[in-house]
Motif scaffolding. Structure first.
Motif: not given
Length: 112
Positions: A38-39, A42-43
């Motif tokens: 997930e992170s 986002e990137d």
């Protein structure tokens, strides 16, 4: 070559993916649990829905799983072996020198 796939998003895989994203690479990721991606999504990472599609997304795939047994468990399918044909696989999993030689033999026998 600015596309790279990272399979396995534990500490090492996630860090490698994040560094590659910061360096401007298009990074495709796959992990058994999507939450770990997930992170990175986002990137700017791209989530693959399967190991075969992750490998197909890039000429170079980096695999960072806990050990060679885990690697073979996801790589030793017809779809994945077909996707690996003509591509570069960088194995960064933990194991003994003999396990590394065994995986190299597996790759040769499967035309990977």
């Amino acid at each position: 070559m600015n596309n790279v796939t990272v399979i396995g998003l534990g500490s090492m895989g996630a860090t490698l993916a994040r560094v590659l994203l910061k360096k401007g690479y298009q990074v495709t990721v796959w992990n058994r649990s999507i939450e770990k991606a997930e992170s990175l999504l986002e990137d700017g990472a791209i989530l693959a829905t399967s190991v075969a599609s992750a490998i197909s997304a890039s000429e170079v795939s980096i695999i960072c799983l806990s050990d060679y047994k885990a690697s073979i468990s996801i790589l030793d399918t017809k779809e994945v072996k077909q996707a690996l044909s003509g591509r570069i696989l960088i194995e960064l999993s933990t194991g003994s020198p003999q396990q590394a030689r065994d995986n190299e033999l597996w790759a040769q026998e499967n035309n990977v």
